[in-house]
Design a protein around this motif. Structure first.
Motif, PDB file in Angstrom:
ATOM      1  N   ASP A 269      54.456 -34.632 -27.163  1.00 54.64           N
ATOM      2  CA  ASP A 269      54.988 -33.999 -25.957  1.00 54.64           C
ATOM      3  C   ASP A 269      53.873 -33.709 -24.954  1.00 54.64           C
ATOM      4  O   ASP A 269      54.061 -33.844 -23.746  1.00 54.64           O
ATOM      5  CB  ASP A 269      55.705 -32.691 -26.320  1.00 54.64           C
ATOM      6  CG  ASP A 269      56.970 -32.930 -27.129  1.00 54.64           C
ATOM      7  OD1 ASP A 269      57.491 -34.056 -27.082  1.00 54.64           O
ATOM      8  OD2 ASP A 269      57.425 -31.993 -27.812  1.00 54.64           O
ATOM      9  N   CYS A 270      52.704 -33.301 -25.496  1.00 56.36           N
ATOM     10  CA  CYS A 270      51.542 -33.004 -24.670  1.00 56.36           C
ATOM     11  C   CYS A 270      50.322 -33.663 -25.301  1.00 56.36           C
ATOM     12  O   CYS A 270      50.272 -33.831 -26.530  1.00 56.36           O
ATOM     13  CB  CYS A 270      51.314 -31.494 -24.561  1.00 56.36           C
ATOM     14  SG  CYS A 270      52.679 -30.592 -23.803  1.00 56.36           S
ATOM     15  N   PRO A 271      49.325 -34.039 -24.506  1.00 56.88           N
ATOM     16  CA  PRO A 271      48.121 -34.670 -25.068  1.00 56.88           C
ATOM     17  C   PRO A 271      47.451 -33.773 -26.102  1.00 56.88           C
ATOM     18  O   PRO A 271      47.414 -32.546 -25.956  1.00 56.88           O
ATOM     19  CB  PRO A 271      47.223 -34.876 -23.851  1.00 56.88           C
ATOM     20  CG  PRO A 271      48.159 -34.885 -22.681  1.00 56.88           C
ATOM     21  CD  PRO A 271      49.262 -33.943 -23.032  1.00 56.88           C
ATOM     22  N   ALA A 272      46.922 -34.384 -27.141  1.00 57.97           N
ATOM     23  CA  ALA A 272      46.197 -33.640 -28.166  1.00 57.97           C
ATOM     24  C   ALA A 272      44.823 -33.238 -27.642  1.00 57.97           C
ATOM     25  O   ALA A 272      44.273 -33.870 -26.733  1.00 57.97           O
ATOM     26  CB  ALA A 272      46.056 -34.493 -29.421  1.00 57.97           C
ATOM     27  N   ALA A 273      44.270 -32.170 -28.241  1.00 54.44           N
ATOM     28  CA  ALA A 273      42.914 -31.735 -27.915  1.00 54.44           C
ATOM     29  C   ALA A 273      41.973 -32.256 -28.995  1.00 54.44           C
ATOM     30  O   ALA A 273      42.274 -32.148 -30.194  1.00 54.44           O
ATOM     31  CB  ALA A 273      42.840 -30.216 -27.839  1.00 54.44           C
ATOM     32  N   PHE A 274      40.830 -32.814 -28.586  1.00 54.44           N
ATOM     33  CA  PHE A 274      39.879 -33.401 -29.529  1.00 54.44           C
ATOM     34  C   PHE A 274      38.588 -32.589 -29.538  1.00 54.44           C
ATOM     35  O   PHE A 274      38.034 -32.263 -28.485  1.00 54.44           O
ATOM     36  CB  PHE A 274      39.566 -34.845 -29.138  1.00 54.44           C
ATOM     37  CG  PHE A 274      40.713 -35.797 -29.354  1.00 54.44           C
ATOM     38  CD1 PHE A 274      40.820 -36.535 -30.517  1.00 54.44           C
ATOM     39  CD2 PHE A 274      41.702 -35.931 -28.388  1.00 54.44           C
ATOM     40  CE1 PHE A 274      41.873 -37.406 -30.708  1.00 54.44           C
ATOM     41  CE2 PHE A 274      42.771 -36.803 -28.571  1.00 54.44           C
ATOM     42  CZ  PHE A 274      42.852 -37.536 -29.737  1.00 54.44           C
ATOM     43  N   HIS A 275      38.130 -32.276 -30.749  1.00 51.17           N
ATOM     44  CA  HIS A 275      36.839 -31.607 -30.912  1.00 51.17           C
ATOM     45  C   HIS A 275      35.998 -32.437 -31.874  1.00 51.17           C
ATOM     46  O   HIS A 275      36.414 -32.688 -33.010  1.00 51.17           O
ATOM     47  CB  HIS A 275      37.018 -30.197 -31.473  1.00 51.17           C
ATOM     48  CG  HIS A 275      35.721 -29.539 -31.844  1.00 51.17           C
ATOM     49  ND1 HIS A 275      34.854 -29.016 -30.904  1.00 51.17           N
ATOM     50  CD2 HIS A 275      35.130 -29.343 -33.056  1.00 51.17           C
ATOM     51  CE1 HIS A 275      33.798 -28.515 -31.513  1.00 51.17           C
ATOM     52  NE2 HIS A 275      33.935 -28.705 -32.823  1.00 51.17           N
ATOM     53  N   LYS A 276      34.835 -32.897 -31.415  1.00 50.68           N
ATOM     54  CA  LYS A 276      33.949 -33.669 -32.284  1.00 50.68           C
ATOM     55  C   LYS A 276      33.206 -32.716 -33.209  1.00 50.68           C
ATOM     56  O   LYS A 276      32.465 -31.843 -32.769  1.00 50.68           O
ATOM     57  CB  LYS A 276      32.958 -34.479 -31.447  1.00 50.68           C
ATOM     58  CG  LYS A 276      32.096 -35.411 -32.283  1.00 50.68           C
ATOM     59  CD  LYS A 276      31.182 -36.256 -31.395  1.00 50.68           C
ATOM     60  CE  LYS A 276      30.303 -37.163 -32.216  1.00 50.68           C
ATOM     61  NZ  LYS A 276      29.410 -37.977 -31.362  1.00 50.68           N
ATOM     62  N   VAL A 277      33.419 -32.892 -34.504  1.00 46.46           N
ATOM     63  CA  VAL A 277      32.831 -31.994 -35.499  1.00 46.46           C
ATOM     64  C   VAL A 277      31.389 -32.383 -35.795  1.00 46.46           C
ATOM     65  O   VAL A 277      30.477 -31.559 -35.740  1.00 46.46           O
ATOM     66  CB  VAL A 277      33.663 -31.999 -36.794  1.00 46.46           C
ATOM     67  CG1 VAL A 277      33.017 -31.110 -37.856  1.00 46.46           C
ATOM     68  CG2 VAL A 277      35.089 -31.546 -36.511  1.00 46.46           C
ATOM     69  N   ARG A 278      31.168 -33.671 -36.102  1.00 45.46           N
ATOM     70  CA  ARG A 278      29.812 -34.125 -36.417  1.00 45.46           C
ATOM     71  C   ARG A 278      29.781 -35.639 -36.511  1.00 45.46           C
ATOM     72  O   ARG A 278      30.833 -36.296 -36.609  1.00 45.46           O
ATOM     73  CB  ARG A 278      29.312 -33.524 -37.731  1.00 45.46           C
ATOM     74  CG  ARG A 278      30.025 -34.029 -38.982  1.00 45.46           C
ATOM     75  CD  ARG A 278      29.596 -33.259 -40.212  1.00 45.46           C
ATOM     76  NE  ARG A 278      30.133 -33.836 -41.443  1.00 45.46           N
ATOM     77  CZ  ARG A 278      29.456 -34.649 -42.249  1.00 45.46           C
ATOM     78  NH1 ARG A 278      28.203 -34.967 -41.977  1.00 45.46           N
ATOM     79  NH2 ARG A 278      30.007 -35.124 -43.354  1.00 45.46           N
ATOM     80  N   ASP A 279      28.582 -36.183 -36.501  1.00 41.98           N
ATOM     81  CA  ASP A 279      28.377 -37.605 -36.752  1.00 41.98           C
ATOM     82  C   ASP A 279      28.154 -37.784 -38.248  1.00 41.98           C
ATOM     83  O   ASP A 279      27.213 -37.216 -38.817  1.00 41.98           O
ATOM     84  CB  ASP A 279      27.170 -38.126 -35.977  1.00 41.98           C
ATOM     85  CG  ASP A 279      27.416 -38.156 -34.476  1.00 41.98           C
ATOM     86  OD1 ASP A 279      28.574 -38.371 -34.078  1.00 41.98           O
ATOM     87  OD2 ASP A 279      26.459 -37.951 -33.712  1.00 41.98           O
ATOM     88  N   VAL A 280      29.013 -38.563 -38.875  1.00 39.20           N
ATOM     89  CA  VAL A 280      28.905 -38.806 -40.309  1.00 39.20           C
ATOM     90  C   VAL A 280      27.885 -39.908 -40.577  1.00 39.20           C
ATOM     91  O   VAL A 280      27.152 -39.876 -41.565  1.00 39.20           O
ATOM     92  CB  VAL A 280      30.286 -39.188 -40.889  1.00 39.20           C
ATOM     93  CG1 VAL A 280      30.204 -39.439 -42.385  1.00 39.20           C
ATOM     94  CG2 VAL A 280      31.300 -38.089 -40.589  1.00 39.20           C
TER      95      VAL A 280
END
Length: 319
Positions: A269-280
Protein backbone atom coordinates in the motif's frame (compact mmCIF):
# COMPACT_ATOMS: atom_id res chain seq x y z
CA UNK A 1 51.02 -16.07 4.21
CA UNK A 2 48.67 -13.51 5.74
CA UNK A 3 48.58 -13.85 9.50
CA UNK A 4 44.97 -14.29 10.80
CA UNK A 5 44.10 -11.41 13.09
CA UNK A 6 40.33 -10.83 12.94
CA UNK A 7 37.95 -12.86 15.06
CA UNK A 8 34.60 -12.52 16.81
CA UNK A 9 34.44 -12.71 20.59
CA UNK A 10 31.45 -14.38 22.25
CA UNK A 11 32.01 -14.37 25.99
CA UNK A 12 35.07 -16.55 26.62
CA UNK A 13 35.00 -17.88 23.03
CA UNK A 14 36.93 -16.59 20.02
CA UNK A 15 35.35 -17.51 16.68
CA UNK A 16 37.70 -17.78 13.69
CA UNK A 17 36.96 -18.37 10.02
CA UNK A 18 40.40 -19.55 8.86
CA UNK A 19 41.36 -19.64 5.23
CA UNK A 20 42.45 -22.96 3.76
CA UNK A 21 46.13 -22.04 3.64
CA UNK A 22 46.11 -21.37 7.41
CA UNK A 23 44.49 -24.67 8.43
CA UNK A 24 47.76 -26.63 8.82
CA UNK A 25 48.70 -24.19 11.62
CA UNK A 26 45.24 -23.86 13.19
CA UNK A 27 46.24 -25.25 16.59
CA UNK A 28 49.26 -22.94 16.82
CA UNK A 29 47.09 -19.97 15.83
CA UNK A 30 44.53 -20.91 18.48
CA UNK A 31 47.19 -21.29 21.17
CA UNK A 32 48.70 -17.88 20.36
CA UNK A 33 45.25 -16.27 20.67
CA UNK A 34 44.80 -17.88 24.09
CA UNK A 35 48.20 -16.61 25.27
CA UNK A 36 47.60 -13.06 24.01
CA UNK A 37 43.98 -12.70 25.25
CA UNK A 38 43.67 -13.63 28.91
CA UNK A 39 39.86 -13.49 28.92
CA UNK A 40 39.56 -16.17 26.23
CA UNK A 41 39.29 -19.84 27.19
CA UNK A 42 38.02 -21.49 23.98
CA UNK A 43 39.04 -20.95 20.35
CA UNK A 44 36.77 -22.34 17.62
CA UNK A 45 37.08 -22.40 13.84
CA UNK A 46 34.08 -22.38 11.52
CA UNK A 47 33.57 -25.45 9.34
CA UNK A 48 31.36 -24.96 6.27
CA UNK A 49 28.52 -22.47 5.99
CA UNK A 50 25.09 -21.94 7.54
CA UNK A 51 22.87 -24.25 5.50
CA UNK A 52 20.20 -25.44 7.94
CA UNK A 53 16.93 -24.07 9.29
CA UNK A 54 18.40 -23.41 12.76
CA UNK A 55 21.07 -20.97 11.41
CA UNK A 56 23.93 -22.82 13.12
CA UNK A 57 27.20 -24.00 11.57
CA UNK A 58 29.67 -26.77 12.27
CA UNK A 59 32.74 -25.75 14.24
CA UNK A 60 35.80 -27.33 15.83
CA UNK A 61 37.64 -26.35 18.99
CA UNK A 62 41.25 -25.71 17.94
CA UNK A 63 42.60 -24.55 21.32
CA UNK A 64 41.55 -24.29 24.94
CA UNK A 65 38.56 -25.79 26.71
CA UNK A 66 35.81 -27.81 25.00
CA UNK A 67 33.24 -25.44 26.44
CA UNK A 68 30.90 -23.59 24.07
CA UNK A 69 28.35 -22.50 26.69
CA UNK A 70 29.07 -18.87 27.45
CA UNK A 71 27.52 -15.56 28.47
CA UNK A 72 27.47 -12.21 26.68
CA UNK A 73 26.16 -8.78 27.60
CA UNK A 74 24.25 -6.35 25.39
CA UNK A 75 22.38 -3.18 26.34
CA UNK A 76 22.94 -4.00 30.00
CA UNK A 77 21.33 -7.45 29.68
CA UNK A 78 22.95 -10.87 30.14
CA UNK A 79 22.45 -13.64 27.58
CA UNK A 80 23.51 -17.24 28.06
CA UNK A 81 23.98 -19.44 24.99
CA UNK A 82 25.66 -22.52 23.59
CA UNK A 83 27.53 -21.17 20.57
CA UNK A 84 27.63 -24.63 19.01
CA UNK A 85 23.85 -25.05 19.10
CA UNK A 86 22.28 -21.60 18.60
CA UNK A 87 22.71 -18.58 16.33
CA UNK A 88 24.52 -15.55 17.69
CA UNK A 89 26.18 -12.60 15.96
CA UNK A 90 27.86 -9.96 18.13
CA UNK A 91 28.03 -7.58 15.15
CA UNK A 92 24.26 -7.02 15.36
CA UNK A 93 24.30 -5.30 18.76
CA UNK A 94 23.86 -1.83 17.23
CA UNK A 95 20.90 -3.05 15.18
CA UNK A 96 19.28 -4.68 18.22
CA UNK A 97 19.51 -1.33 20.01
CA UNK A 98 18.32 0.71 17.02
CA UNK A 99 15.14 -1.26 16.42
CA UNK A 100 14.16 -1.73 20.07
CA UNK A 101 14.41 2.01 20.74
CA UNK A 102 11.75 2.61 18.07
CA UNK A 103 9.20 0.69 20.15
CA UNK A 104 7.02 2.64 22.56
CA UNK A 105 6.49 1.37 26.11
CA UNK A 106 3.21 -0.53 26.30
CA UNK A 107 3.33 -1.80 22.72
CA UNK A 108 3.05 -5.51 21.90
CA UNK A 109 5.88 -7.09 19.89
CA UNK A 110 5.85 -10.34 17.93
CA UNK A 111 9.41 -11.71 17.55
CA UNK A 112 9.05 -14.54 15.03
CA UNK A 113 12.68 -15.74 14.83
CA UNK A 114 13.76 -14.64 18.29
CA UNK A 115 16.88 -16.76 18.81
CA UNK A 116 18.02 -16.45 22.42
CA UNK A 117 16.30 -13.07 22.88
CA UNK A 118 18.55 -10.14 21.79
CA UNK A 119 15.48 -8.22 20.57
CA UNK A 120 12.91 -9.73 22.93
CA UNK A 121 14.61 -9.17 26.29
CA UNK A 122 15.49 -5.45 25.76
CA UNK A 123 12.01 -4.80 24.34
CA UNK A 124 10.42 -6.38 27.41
CA UNK A 125 12.72 -4.33 29.64
CA UNK A 126 11.39 -1.28 27.79
CA UNK A 127 7.91 -2.19 29.14
CA UNK A 128 6.71 -3.79 25.92
CA UNK A 129 4.87 -7.10 25.92
CA UNK A 130 6.82 -9.56 23.78
CA UNK A 131 5.73 -12.86 22.25
CA UNK A 132 9.05 -14.44 21.25
CA UNK A 133 9.34 -17.57 19.12
CA UNK A 134 12.09 -19.77 17.70
CA UNK A 135 11.93 -23.10 15.89
CA UNK A 136 15.26 -24.33 17.28
CA UNK A 137 14.56 -26.17 20.58
CA UNK A 138 17.98 -25.18 21.93
CA UNK A 139 17.36 -21.51 21.13
CA UNK A 140 14.00 -21.79 22.89
CA UNK A 141 15.70 -23.27 25.96
CA UNK A 142 18.14 -20.37 26.23
CA UNK A 143 15.40 -17.87 25.37
CA UNK A 144 13.45 -19.07 28.41
CA UNK A 145 16.58 -18.83 30.58
CA UNK A 146 17.42 -15.34 29.38
CA UNK A 147 13.88 -14.09 29.98
CA UNK A 148 14.22 -15.28 33.55
CA UNK A 149 17.80 -14.14 34.10
CA UNK A 150 16.85 -10.62 33.05
CA UNK A 151 13.66 -10.61 35.16
CA UNK A 152 11.19 -9.86 32.37
CA UNK A 153 8.96 -12.92 32.85
CA UNK A 154 5.85 -10.76 33.29
CA UNK A 155 6.25 -9.19 29.84
CA UNK A 156 8.10 -11.76 27.67
CA UNK A 157 6.63 -15.12 26.64
CA UNK A 158 8.53 -17.84 24.77
CA UNK A 159 7.24 -20.15 22.04
CA UNK A 160 8.78 -23.03 20.07
CA UNK A 161 6.91 -23.10 16.75
CA UNK A 162 7.32 -22.81 13.01
CA UNK A 163 7.55 -19.11 12.17
CA UNK A 164 4.71 -19.06 9.63
CA UNK A 165 2.39 -20.92 11.99
CA UNK A 166 3.35 -18.55 14.82
CA UNK A 167 2.35 -15.52 12.72
CA UNK A 168 -1.01 -17.01 11.79
CA UNK A 169 -1.86 -18.14 15.32
CA UNK A 170 -1.01 -14.70 16.68
CA UNK A 171 -3.03 -12.89 14.02
CA UNK A 172 -5.98 -15.18 14.74
CA UNK A 173 -5.78 -14.42 18.48
CA UNK A 174 -4.96 -17.99 19.46
CA UNK A 175 -1.63 -17.61 21.26
CA UNK A 176 -1.91 -18.33 24.97
CA UNK A 177 1.40 -17.98 26.87
CA UNK A 178 2.15 -20.73 29.37
CA UNK A 179 4.34 -20.36 32.44
CA UNK A 180 8.10 -20.50 31.97
CA UNK A 181 9.90 -23.44 33.60
CA UNK A 182 11.82 -22.70 36.80
CA UNK A 183 15.34 -21.36 36.26
CA UNK A 184 17.82 -24.23 36.53
CA UNK A 185 15.15 -26.83 35.71
CA UNK A 186 15.46 -29.51 33.04
CA UNK A 187 18.08 -28.84 30.38
CA UNK A 188 15.41 -28.74 27.67
CA UNK A 189 12.15 -27.53 29.28
CA UNK A 190 8.72 -28.16 27.88
CA UNK A 191 8.07 -25.40 25.32
CA UNK A 192 6.06 -22.58 26.87
CA UNK A 193 3.69 -22.63 23.92
CA UNK A 194 -0.06 -22.87 24.03
CA UNK A 195 -2.62 -22.46 21.29
CA UNK A 196 -6.23 -21.92 22.22
CA UNK A 197 -8.54 -24.62 20.84
CA UNK A 198 -11.64 -22.46 20.94
CA UNK A 199 -12.43 -19.67 18.52
CA UNK A 200 -10.81 -16.35 19.51
CA UNK A 201 -13.04 -13.71 21.05
CA UNK A 202 -10.68 -10.77 20.63
CA UNK A 203 -7.53 -10.04 18.69
CA UNK A 204 -4.04 -9.98 20.11
CA UNK A 205 -3.24 -6.33 19.35
CA UNK A 206 0.45 -6.56 18.42
CA UNK A 207 2.03 -3.44 16.98
CA UNK A 208 5.35 -4.71 15.56
CA UNK A 209 6.61 -7.96 14.03
CA UNK A 210 10.35 -8.78 13.95
CA UNK A 211 11.60 -11.36 11.43
CA UNK A 212 15.36 -11.77 11.78
CA UNK A 213 16.20 -14.62 9.42
CA UNK A 214 18.00 -12.77 6.61
CA UNK A 215 18.44 -15.77 4.33
CA UNK A 216 14.70 -16.50 4.00
CA UNK A 217 12.55 -14.22 6.18
CA UNK A 218 11.21 -12.31 3.16
CA UNK A 219 9.68 -15.51 1.81
CA UNK A 220 8.08 -16.15 5.23
CA UNK A 221 6.03 -13.00 4.64
CA UNK A 222 3.62 -15.15 2.63
CA UNK A 223 2.22 -16.07 6.07
CA UNK A 224 0.58 -12.62 6.21
CA UNK A 225 -1.77 -13.45 3.34
CA UNK A 226 -5.34 -13.49 4.71
CA UNK A 227 -3.86 -14.10 8.17
CA UNK A 228 -5.85 -11.34 9.92
CA UNK A 229 -9.56 -12.27 10.31
CA UNK A 230 -11.81 -9.34 9.45
CA UNK A 231 -13.86 -9.91 12.60
CA UNK A 232 -10.76 -9.23 14.73
CA UNK A 233 -8.80 -6.69 12.68
CA UNK A 234 -9.67 -3.67 10.61
CA UNK A 235 -7.92 -1.37 8.17
CA UNK A 236 -5.44 0.86 9.95
CA UNK A 237 -4.80 -1.57 12.81
CA UNK A 238 -2.33 -3.89 11.08
CA UNK A 239 1.18 -4.11 12.62
CA UNK A 240 4.44 -2.81 11.20
CA UNK A 241 6.74 -5.61 10.07
CA UNK A 242 10.54 -5.45 10.28
CA UNK A 243 12.02 -8.18 8.10
CA UNK A 244 15.74 -8.74 7.59
CA UNK A 245 17.24 -9.78 4.26
CA UNK A 246 20.50 -10.20 2.39
CA UNK A 247 20.98 -8.56 -1.00
CA UNK A 248 23.78 -8.26 -3.53
CA UNK A 249 24.84 -5.33 -5.67
CA UNK A 250 24.54 -1.57 -5.35
CA UNK A 251 20.86 -0.87 -6.05
CA UNK A 252 19.23 -3.47 -3.77
CA UNK A 253 15.89 -1.85 -2.91
CA UNK A 254 14.00 -2.67 -6.15
CA UNK A 255 15.08 -6.32 -5.94
CA UNK A 256 14.09 -6.62 -2.27
CA UNK A 257 10.74 -4.90 -2.91
CA UNK A 258 10.00 -7.33 -5.75
CA UNK A 259 10.82 -10.32 -3.53
CA UNK A 260 8.66 -8.95 -0.72
CA UNK A 261 5.65 -8.25 -2.96
CA UNK A 262 5.98 -11.70 -4.54
CA UNK A 263 5.80 -13.28 -1.07
CA UNK A 264 2.86 -11.11 -0.03
CA UNK A 265 1.01 -11.86 -3.27
CA UNK A 266 0.58 -8.24 -4.37
CA UNK A 267 1.89 -4.67 -4.15
CA UNK A 268 2.47 -2.75 -0.94
CA UNK A 269 0.00 0.00 0.00
CA UNK A 270 2.92 2.30 0.84
CA UNK A 271 6.64 2.07 -0.04
CA UNK A 272 8.74 0.10 2.43
CA UNK A 273 11.46 1.78 4.49
CA UNK A 274 14.99 0.37 4.07
CA UNK A 275 17.75 0.48 6.67
CA UNK A 276 21.18 -0.89 5.77
CA UNK A 277 22.38 -2.89 8.76
CA UNK A 278 25.89 -3.85 7.63
CA UNK A 279 28.07 -5.15 4.83
CA UNK A 280 28.35 -8.92 5.14
CA UNK A 281 30.84 -9.23 2.28
CA UNK A 282 32.22 -6.89 -0.41
CA UNK A 283 29.11 -7.38 -2.55
CA UNK A 284 26.63 -8.67 0.03
CA UNK A 285 24.58 -6.43 2.31
CA UNK A 286 22.10 -6.93 5.15
CA UNK A 287 18.97 -4.76 5.25
CA UNK A 288 16.03 -4.22 7.57
CA UNK A 289 12.85 -3.67 5.56
CA UNK A 290 9.98 -2.06 7.48
CA UNK A 291 6.47 -2.12 6.02
CA UNK A 292 2.79 -2.61 6.84
CA UNK A 293 1.11 -5.62 5.19
CA UNK A 294 -1.27 -4.54 2.38
CA UNK A 295 -4.78 -4.36 3.81
CA UNK A 296 -6.49 -6.09 0.88
CA UNK A 297 -4.05 -9.02 1.11
CA UNK A 298 -3.74 -9.33 4.89
CA UNK A 299 -7.38 -9.14 5.95
CA UNK A 300 -9.44 -12.22 5.27
CA UNK A 301 -12.88 -13.62 6.02
CA UNK A 302 -13.08 -16.53 8.43
CA UNK A 303 -13.69 -19.04 5.60
CA UNK A 304 -10.64 -17.94 3.60
CA UNK A 305 -8.56 -17.75 6.77
CA UNK A 306 -9.42 -21.35 7.68
CA UNK A 307 -8.59 -22.49 4.16
CA UNK A 308 -5.18 -20.82 4.26
CA UNK A 309 -4.46 -22.31 7.67
CA UNK A 310 -5.29 -25.79 6.40
CA UNK A 311 -2.91 -25.33 3.47
CA UNK A 312 -0.20 -24.09 5.85
CA UNK A 313 -0.72 -27.08 8.16
CA UNK A 314 -0.48 -29.44 5.17
CA UNK A 315 2.78 -27.80 4.10
CA UNK A 316 4.26 -28.12 7.59
CA UNK A 317 3.28 -31.78 7.82
CA UNK A 318 4.88 -32.50 4.46
CA UNK A 319 8.12 -30.81 5.52
Amino acid sequence: MEVPSAFETIGHIAHLNLREDALPWKHIIGQVLLEKNVKLRTIVNKLGSIDNEYRVFDMEVIAGEEDTVTEVQQQGHRFQLDFRKVYWNSRLEREHTRLVTTFAPGQVILDVMAGIGPFAVPAAARDCTVYANDLNPDSHTFLCKNIQRNRVTERAFAFNMDGAAFIREAAAGRLAPAALPPLGAAKRPVPSTAVQESEPTQRLPFHHVIMNLPASAVEFCSAFRSAFPEELWEAGSLPKVHVYAFAKGVDCEPELTARLEAALGGPLDCPAAFHKVRDVAPNKHMFCISFTPPTVLALGAAEGHARDEAASAKRLKAS
